[in-house]
Design a protein around this motif. Structure first.
Motif, short mmCIF file in Angstrom:
data_model
loop_
_atom_site.label_atom_id
_atom_site.label_comp_id
_atom_site.label_asym_id
_atom_site.label_seq_id
_atom_site.Cartn_x
_atom_site.Cartn_y
_atom_site.Cartn_z
N VAL A 1 0.86 -1.18 0.00
CA VAL A 1 0.00 0.00 0.00
C VAL A 1 0.90 1.23 0.00
O VAL A 1 1.64 1.46 0.97
N PRO A 2 0.90 2.03 -1.08
CA PRO A 2 1.78 3.20 -1.15
C PRO A 2 1.45 4.21 -0.07
O PRO A 2 0.28 4.36 0.33
N GLY B 1 1.44 2.26 -6.59
CA GLY B 1 2.75 1.67 -6.75
C GLY B 1 2.81 0.74 -7.94
O GLY B 1 1.86 0.04 -8.24
N GLY B 2 3.96 0.69 -8.62
CA GLY B 2 4.14 -0.23 -9.73
C GLY B 2 3.29 0.11 -10.93
O GLY B 2 2.52 -0.70 -11.42
N LYS C 1 18.21 4.56 1.39
CA LYS C 1 18.34 6.01 1.19
C LYS C 1 17.12 6.60 0.50
O LYS C 1 16.96 7.82 0.47
N LEU C 2 16.27 5.76 -0.08
CA LEU C 2 15.01 6.25 -0.66
C LEU C 2 14.04 6.52 0.48
O LEU C 2 13.85 5.67 1.37
N THR D 1 7.84 3.94 -0.79
CA THR D 1 8.07 5.37 -0.56
C THR D 1 7.29 6.27 -1.51
O THR D 1 7.26 7.48 -1.32
N GLY D 2 6.67 5.69 -2.54
CA GLY D 2 5.95 6.50 -3.52
C GLY D 2 6.85 7.18 -4.52
O GLY D 2 6.43 8.12 -5.22
#
Length: 427
Positions: free
Chosen positions: A113-114, A122-123, A204-205, A241-242
């Motif tokens: 779930v974004p 997502g995706g 890092k994202l 993370t979107g």
């Protein structure tokens, strides 16, 4: 500048802006298939395809036919996106059809779930159905960077160390080698780097990240091939993370690695896909591809959020469609070795104590030597070999490795010819 130059060479050095103090300065009269022919009659095997451009060889007859047919109709008519131009429409449709949809898991069934804001599915890779044409790969990168910032409302962009995405100021900001950038600072702020293929760096994202732009296979770092696990983890982290996942397939696209797109080999689909180089059959063209939902943000706030005068030039689009069809025929043909088998043949032939390693997929290969000092004379001798020379190169961020990226149409016999010459000049 060398002594005893011909008049044409003098004009070259005097009036064409130089990008180094030691250009190859080969004086080419014509090109055909995998061969270049010099003014002096010298023949060269082009084992780098003009840096991954001439995927279908030089002056492929189907590409020439498409160019001539379009020349008889019209050239530039209007800035991009205003008129319905048949070459653009046909090429966009064909490009979208090359992208195989991947069914996505639903939330509650193993899906993610974004958590981004604004809402983001997502995706989005299954929705790569909208094409924006540019003149080059660098311009595709620039457009994708703007698209990611505008769609997500975020500013941070992440790329990889030892990556190369182009030389304009935005694209140069993404480059992962400081020596390329230091003389042109200040560049874009809020650009950060991770190590290609290292899963631990994906932490890092964050929810500040607009996009990760990454080569599916790291090219100028010397053809570094990551694992499927890495690309799966990258896709998952972008969904969490979107952040948009932007795959740079400027070198790897259009059959170079053995499938039409390199990402097909990793069971992952990006949110934005970049292509150029090999897509034009020798004509200048690039593109970034996303879902219609994502691309629509360019229509307002502001209107004309991204514009180009010559992007999607009808002659280049006609040439690209012919190139696409030739590449697809080459990939599906069983009349000869597949692209993967051709790469494996090069692996098997280039056996020598001075060769430390051969890396790559398909016909995107790096042949590693001990140092640049060992490699450079080999490259020079291969070019100078008579009556047939072999053109190779090194990599921007891996100068001890020889670049091999011949036209996809190269035959088994031609591979054996080129490899025999390379082995001869190594000694």
């Amino acid at each position: 500048m060398p002594n005893a130059l011909s008049h044409r060479q003098q004009l070259f050095y005097n009036h064409l802006a130089q990008t180094s103090d030691f250009p190859l300065a080969l004086d080419i009269e014509r090109a055909e298939g995998i061969y270049l022919y010099g003014q002096d009659g010298q023949r060269y095997v082009d084992m780098i395809s003009g840096i991954a451009v001439s995927n279908v060889g030089h002056r492929h007859p189907k590409v020439l036919e498409a160019i001539q047919d379009q020349l008889d109709k019209y050239l530039h008519l209007m800035v991009y996106g205003e008129y319905i131009e048949t070459p653009q429409v046909k090429l966009a449709e064909a490009l979208v059809k090359t992208i195989k949809p991947h069914p996505l898991p639903l939330p509650g069934e193993g899906g993610v779930v974004p958590i981004s804001s604004p809402p983001f599915r997502g995706g989005l890779g299954w929705g790569l159905d909208n094409v924006y044409f540019t003149n080059s790969g660098t311009e595709a990168v620039e457009g994708a960077m703007k698209l990611a910032k505008r769609f997500t409302g975020r500013s941070e962009i992440i790329s990889c160390f030892n990556a190369y995405h182009g030389s304009t100021q935005g694209a140069l900001s993404l480059a992962g080698a400081e020596f390329f950038k230091r003389s042109f600072r200040p560049l874009l702020p809020d650009v950060h780097h991770i190590r290609h293929g290292v899963i631990e760096d994906l932490d890092k994202l964050t929810t500040r990240t607009a996009a990760v732009i990454i080569e599916v296979i790291s090219g100028e770092a010397g053809v570094r091939v990551p694992t499927e696990e890495y690309h799966q983890a990258l896709r998952k982290r972008c969904d969490e993370t979107g952040a948009l996942l932007i795959y740079d397939e400027i070198q790897t696209g259009f059959g170079r690695t053995g499938s039409f797109w390199a990402f097909e080999q990793y069971n992952v689909v990006p949110d934005v896909l970049l292509c150029a180089k090999g897509m034009g059959g020798g004509m200048p063209i690039g593109a970034f591809i996303a879902s219609k939902e994502v691309m629509s943000v360019f229509k307002n706030n502001p209107i004309l959020g991204h514009i180009t005068t010559f992007g999607g030039h009808p002659v280049s689009c006609a040439a690209s469609l012919a190139t696409l069809e030739v590449v697809q025929d080459t990939l599906s043909s069983r009349r000869e070795l597949s692209i993967t088998e051709k790469g494996e043949l090069i692996h098997s032939l280039l056996k020598h104590p001075k060769i430390k390693e051969i890396r790559g997929r398909g016909l995107m290969l790096a042949v590693e030597f001990e140092s640049f000092e060992v490699l450079k004379p080999i490259i020079d001798r291969a070019i100078q070999k008579t009556p047939t020379g072999v053109i190779t190169d090194w990599f921007l961020f891996c100068d001890n490795s020889m670049r091999l990226a011949p036209p996809l149409i190269i035959t088994e016999e031609q591979i054996r010819e080129a490899c025999a010459i390379i082995l001869e000049v190594i000694d």
